[in-house]
Motif scaffolding. Structure first.
Motif, short mmCIF file in Angstrom:
data_model
loop_
_atom_site.label_atom_id
_atom_site.label_comp_id
_atom_site.label_asym_id
_atom_site.label_seq_id
_atom_site.Cartn_x
_atom_site.Cartn_y
_atom_site.Cartn_z
N ASN A 34 39.45 45.33 26.28
CA ASN A 34 38.91 46.70 26.26
C ASN A 34 38.77 47.30 27.66
OD1 ASN A 34 38.75 46.81 23.48
ND2 ASN A 34 36.65 46.05 23.41
N ASN A 35 38.89 46.46 28.68
CA ASN A 35 38.72 46.92 30.06
C ASN A 35 39.86 46.41 30.95
OD1 ASN A 35 35.87 48.18 30.02
ND2 ASN A 35 35.62 46.21 28.98
N LEU A 36 41.08 46.49 30.43
CA LEU A 36 42.24 45.93 31.12
C LEU A 36 42.40 46.43 32.55
CD1 LEU A 36 45.33 45.58 28.74
CD2 LEU A 36 44.09 43.81 29.98
N GLU A 37 42.21 47.72 32.76
CA GLU A 37 42.42 48.28 34.10
C GLU A 37 41.46 47.66 35.11
OE1 GLU A 37 45.21 49.84 34.90
OE2 GLU A 37 45.59 49.48 32.78
N LYS A 38 40.22 47.44 34.69
CA LYS A 38 39.22 46.80 35.56
C LYS A 38 39.69 45.39 35.94
CE LYS A 38 34.62 44.74 35.09
NZ LYS A 38 33.46 44.61 34.20
N TYR A 39 40.14 44.63 34.94
CA TYR A 39 40.49 43.23 35.18
C TYR A 39 41.86 43.08 35.85
CZ TYR A 39 36.26 42.10 32.76
OH TYR A 39 34.93 42.01 32.42
N LYS A 40 42.67 44.11 35.82
CA LYS A 40 43.96 44.03 36.50
C LYS A 40 43.79 44.10 38.03
CE LYS A 40 47.27 45.33 33.00
NZ LYS A 40 48.25 46.28 32.52
N LYS A 41 42.54 44.26 38.48
CA LYS A 41 42.26 44.25 39.92
C LYS A 41 41.84 42.85 40.38
CE LYS A 41 41.02 49.10 40.04
NZ LYS A 41 40.18 49.82 39.09
N TYR A 42 41.80 41.89 39.47
CA TYR A 42 41.34 40.53 39.79
C TYR A 42 42.45 39.72 40.46
CZ TYR A 42 36.77 40.64 37.54
OH TYR A 42 35.46 40.89 37.23
N ASN A 43 42.66 40.00 41.76
CA ASN A 43 43.68 39.26 42.49
C ASN A 43 43.15 38.72 43.81
OD1 ASN A 43 43.45 41.63 43.81
ND2 ASN A 43 45.62 42.14 43.88
N PHE A 44 41.81 38.54 43.89
CA PHE A 44 41.24 38.02 45.14
C PHE A 44 41.49 36.52 45.25
CE2 PHE A 44 37.83 36.95 42.27
CZ PHE A 44 37.68 38.08 41.50
N ILE A 45 41.72 36.08 46.48
CA ILE A 45 42.09 34.70 46.79
C ILE A 45 40.89 34.02 47.46
CG2 ILE A 45 43.72 33.25 48.08
CD1 ILE A 45 45.13 35.03 45.99
N TYR A 46 40.66 32.76 47.11
CA TYR A 46 39.60 31.98 47.73
C TYR A 46 40.17 31.06 48.81
CZ TYR A 46 36.42 33.32 43.95
OH TYR A 46 35.64 34.02 43.09
N ALA A 47 39.50 31.00 49.94
CA ALA A 47 39.86 30.00 50.94
C ALA A 47 39.37 28.65 50.41
CB ALA A 47 39.19 30.31 52.27
N ILE A 48 40.24 27.65 50.41
CA ILE A 48 39.89 26.36 49.82
C ILE A 48 39.43 25.41 50.91
CG2 ILE A 48 40.76 24.40 48.48
CD1 ILE A 48 42.79 26.43 47.27
N PRO A 49 38.23 24.82 50.76
CA PRO A 49 37.75 23.87 51.76
C PRO A 49 38.68 22.66 51.87
CG PRO A 49 36.03 24.38 50.14
CD PRO A 49 37.31 24.97 49.63
N GLU A 50 38.95 22.22 53.06
CA GLU A 50 39.85 21.05 53.24
C GLU A 50 39.08 19.76 53.05
OE1 GLU A 50 43.11 21.24 53.47
OE2 GLU A 50 42.88 23.41 53.37
#
Length: 197
Positions: A181-197
Protein backbone atom coordinates in the motif's frame (compact mmCIF):
# COMPACT_ATOMS: atom_id res chain seq x y z
CA UNK A 1 11.50 -3.18 -8.82
CA UNK A 2 11.21 -3.55 -5.04
CA UNK A 3 12.74 -6.61 -3.38
CA UNK A 4 11.17 -7.82 -0.15
CA UNK A 5 13.84 -9.81 1.68
CA UNK A 6 13.08 -12.45 4.30
CA UNK A 7 15.73 -13.29 6.90
CA UNK A 8 15.81 -15.48 9.98
CA UNK A 9 17.66 -18.39 11.53
CA UNK A 10 17.03 -21.98 10.33
CA UNK A 11 13.56 -23.11 11.42
CA UNK A 12 12.33 -19.60 12.25
CA UNK A 13 9.48 -19.96 9.75
CA UNK A 14 10.74 -18.09 6.68
CA UNK A 15 8.82 -20.38 4.33
CA UNK A 16 5.51 -19.00 5.67
CA UNK A 17 6.11 -16.18 3.18
CA UNK A 18 5.13 -18.56 0.34
CA UNK A 19 1.60 -18.73 1.72
CA UNK A 20 1.24 -14.94 1.80
CA UNK A 21 3.01 -14.42 -1.54
CA UNK A 22 0.39 -16.61 -3.27
CA UNK A 23 -2.37 -14.33 -2.00
CA UNK A 24 -0.72 -11.28 -3.61
CA UNK A 25 0.56 -13.17 -6.68
CA UNK A 26 4.18 -12.30 -5.84
CA UNK A 27 7.12 -14.43 -7.03
CA UNK A 28 9.46 -15.87 -4.37
CA UNK A 29 13.12 -16.68 -5.01
CA UNK A 30 14.75 -18.93 -2.37
CA UNK A 31 18.40 -18.31 -1.55
CA UNK A 32 18.56 -21.71 0.17
CA UNK A 33 17.45 -23.38 -3.06
CA UNK A 34 20.38 -21.70 -4.82
CA UNK A 35 22.82 -23.22 -2.28
CA UNK A 36 21.14 -26.65 -2.42
CA UNK A 37 21.27 -26.50 -6.23
CA UNK A 38 25.00 -25.66 -6.12
CA UNK A 39 25.59 -28.51 -3.62
CA UNK A 40 23.96 -31.03 -5.98
CA UNK A 41 25.80 -29.53 -8.98
CA UNK A 42 29.07 -30.28 -7.18
CA UNK A 43 28.03 -33.94 -6.89
CA UNK A 44 27.48 -33.79 -3.12
CA UNK A 45 24.73 -35.40 -1.07
CA UNK A 46 22.27 -32.94 0.48
CA UNK A 47 23.02 -32.98 4.21
CA UNK A 48 23.73 -30.22 6.78
CA UNK A 49 27.52 -30.50 6.44
CA UNK A 50 27.67 -30.47 2.62
CA UNK A 51 25.13 -27.66 2.21
CA UNK A 52 26.91 -25.59 4.87
CA UNK A 53 30.32 -26.20 3.29
CA UNK A 54 28.98 -25.31 -0.16
CA UNK A 55 27.66 -21.99 1.23
CA UNK A 56 31.11 -21.30 2.72
CA UNK A 57 32.93 -22.27 -0.52
CA UNK A 58 30.64 -20.09 -2.66
CA UNK A 59 31.44 -17.14 -0.42
CA UNK A 60 35.18 -17.94 -0.57
CA UNK A 61 35.03 -18.18 -4.38
CA UNK A 62 32.76 -15.23 -5.15
CA UNK A 63 32.74 -13.03 -2.02
CA UNK A 64 30.36 -12.63 0.90
CA UNK A 65 27.48 -11.63 -1.37
CA UNK A 66 27.87 -14.71 -3.64
CA UNK A 67 24.36 -16.10 -3.11
CA UNK A 68 22.78 -12.68 -3.62
CA UNK A 69 24.67 -12.34 -6.93
CA UNK A 70 23.19 -15.66 -8.15
CA UNK A 71 19.69 -14.68 -6.97
CA UNK A 72 19.76 -11.26 -8.59
CA UNK A 73 21.00 -12.80 -11.83
CA UNK A 74 18.03 -15.19 -11.74
CA UNK A 75 15.62 -12.30 -11.01
CA UNK A 76 17.02 -10.22 -13.89
CA UNK A 77 16.71 -13.16 -16.28
CA UNK A 78 13.27 -14.44 -15.26
CA UNK A 79 11.38 -11.76 -13.29
CA UNK A 80 12.53 -8.40 -14.67
CA UNK A 81 8.96 -7.38 -15.57
CA UNK A 82 7.77 -7.75 -11.94
CA UNK A 83 7.23 -4.72 -9.73
CA UNK A 84 7.82 -6.65 -6.47
CA UNK A 85 9.86 -9.83 -5.90
CA UNK A 86 10.33 -11.66 -2.59
CA UNK A 87 13.76 -13.14 -1.79
CA UNK A 88 13.54 -15.73 0.97
CA UNK A 89 16.61 -16.68 3.00
CA UNK A 90 18.85 -13.60 3.17
CA UNK A 91 21.71 -14.54 5.48
CA UNK A 92 23.98 -11.54 5.76
CA UNK A 93 24.35 -7.80 5.68
CA UNK A 94 26.63 -8.27 2.67
CA UNK A 95 23.66 -9.70 0.78
CA UNK A 96 21.38 -6.89 1.98
CA UNK A 97 23.91 -4.33 0.74
CA UNK A 98 24.37 -6.13 -2.60
CA UNK A 99 20.64 -6.15 -3.29
CA UNK A 100 20.33 -2.49 -2.25
CA UNK A 101 23.11 -1.45 -4.63
CA UNK A 102 20.88 -2.69 -7.46
CA UNK A 103 17.29 -2.39 -6.17
CA UNK A 104 15.45 -1.00 -3.17
CA UNK A 105 15.00 -3.71 -0.54
CA UNK A 106 12.72 -3.95 2.50
CA UNK A 107 13.88 -6.56 5.01
CA UNK A 108 11.55 -8.68 7.15
CA UNK A 109 13.08 -10.79 9.94
CA UNK A 110 11.25 -13.83 11.29
CA UNK A 111 12.43 -14.70 14.79
CA UNK A 112 11.91 -17.80 16.93
CA UNK A 113 13.78 -19.14 19.95
CA UNK A 114 16.42 -21.86 19.44
CA UNK A 115 14.33 -24.55 21.15
CA UNK A 116 11.26 -23.75 19.03
CA UNK A 117 13.39 -23.82 15.88
CA UNK A 118 15.10 -27.09 16.83
CA UNK A 119 11.71 -28.81 17.39
CA UNK A 120 10.44 -27.49 14.04
CA UNK A 121 13.51 -28.71 12.16
CA UNK A 122 13.18 -32.19 13.68
CA UNK A 123 9.61 -32.34 12.35
CA UNK A 124 10.46 -30.75 8.98
CA UNK A 125 13.24 -33.25 8.30
CA UNK A 126 14.66 -31.70 5.13
CA UNK A 127 17.99 -33.22 3.96
CA UNK A 128 20.01 -30.35 5.42
CA UNK A 129 18.15 -30.37 8.79
CA UNK A 130 19.35 -32.30 11.81
CA UNK A 131 17.63 -33.91 14.79
CA UNK A 132 20.92 -33.66 16.70
CA UNK A 133 21.25 -30.65 19.04
CA UNK A 134 25.04 -30.31 18.56
CA UNK A 135 24.68 -30.27 14.74
CA UNK A 136 21.82 -27.75 15.10
CA UNK A 137 24.03 -25.47 17.23
CA UNK A 138 26.93 -25.82 14.75
CA UNK A 139 24.61 -24.74 11.95
CA UNK A 140 23.36 -21.76 13.98
CA UNK A 141 26.93 -20.64 14.66
CA UNK A 142 27.85 -21.02 10.97
CA UNK A 143 24.83 -18.87 10.04
CA UNK A 144 25.84 -16.25 12.61
CA UNK A 145 29.35 -16.33 11.11
CA UNK A 146 27.82 -15.18 7.79
CA UNK A 147 26.58 -12.06 9.73
CA UNK A 148 22.90 -13.07 9.71
CA UNK A 149 22.60 -11.51 13.18
CA UNK A 150 23.21 -8.06 11.69
CA UNK A 151 20.56 -8.65 9.03
CA UNK A 152 18.01 -9.74 11.66
CA UNK A 153 18.86 -6.84 13.99
CA UNK A 154 18.63 -4.25 11.19
CA UNK A 155 15.42 -5.58 9.60
CA UNK A 156 12.67 -3.09 8.77
CA UNK A 157 9.97 -5.40 10.17
CA UNK A 158 10.12 -8.27 12.68
CA UNK A 159 7.73 -11.21 13.04
CA UNK A 160 7.91 -13.10 16.34
CA UNK A 161 7.01 -16.67 15.43
CA UNK A 162 6.54 -18.63 18.64
CA UNK A 163 2.95 -19.82 18.23
CA UNK A 164 0.97 -21.09 15.27
CA UNK A 165 1.73 -21.09 11.55
CA UNK A 166 -1.51 -19.10 11.06
CA UNK A 167 -0.28 -16.40 13.44
CA UNK A 168 3.00 -16.09 11.49
CA UNK A 169 1.08 -15.91 8.20
CA UNK A 170 -1.24 -13.21 9.60
CA UNK A 171 1.71 -11.09 10.79
CA UNK A 172 3.38 -11.42 7.38
CA UNK A 173 0.11 -10.60 5.63
CA UNK A 174 -0.20 -7.34 7.62
CA UNK A 175 3.40 -6.40 6.78
CA UNK A 176 2.97 -7.14 3.07
CA UNK A 177 -0.23 -5.06 3.01
CA UNK A 178 1.67 -2.15 4.57
CA UNK A 179 4.50 -2.44 2.02
CA UNK A 180 2.26 -2.90 -1.04
CA UNK A 181 0.00 0.00 0.00
CA UNK A 182 3.04 2.29 0.33
CA UNK A 183 5.27 1.10 -2.52
CA UNK A 184 6.68 4.53 -3.36
CA UNK A 185 7.84 5.02 0.24
CA UNK A 186 9.56 1.62 0.33
CA UNK A 187 11.13 2.03 -3.11
CA UNK A 188 13.48 4.50 -1.40
CA UNK A 189 14.95 1.73 0.80
CA UNK A 190 18.40 1.54 -0.76
CA UNK A 191 20.64 2.65 2.13
CA UNK A 192 23.84 0.67 2.63
CA UNK A 193 25.34 -0.30 6.00
CA UNK A 194 29.06 -0.22 6.67
CA UNK A 195 29.90 -3.73 7.89
CA UNK A 196 32.21 -4.07 10.90
CA UNK A 197 35.34 -6.10 10.06
Amino acid sequence: MLIIGITGMPGAGKSAIYEVAKKYDLPVVSMGDVVRYETKKRGLELNPENVGNTAIKLREEFGNEAIAVACLKYIEEHLKDKDVVIVEGIRSLYEVNYFRKHNPLVLIAIHSSPLTRFERLKIRGREDDSANWEVFVERDLRELGFSIGYAIALADFVVINESSFEDCVNQLDNILKEILNNLEKYKKYNFIYAIPE
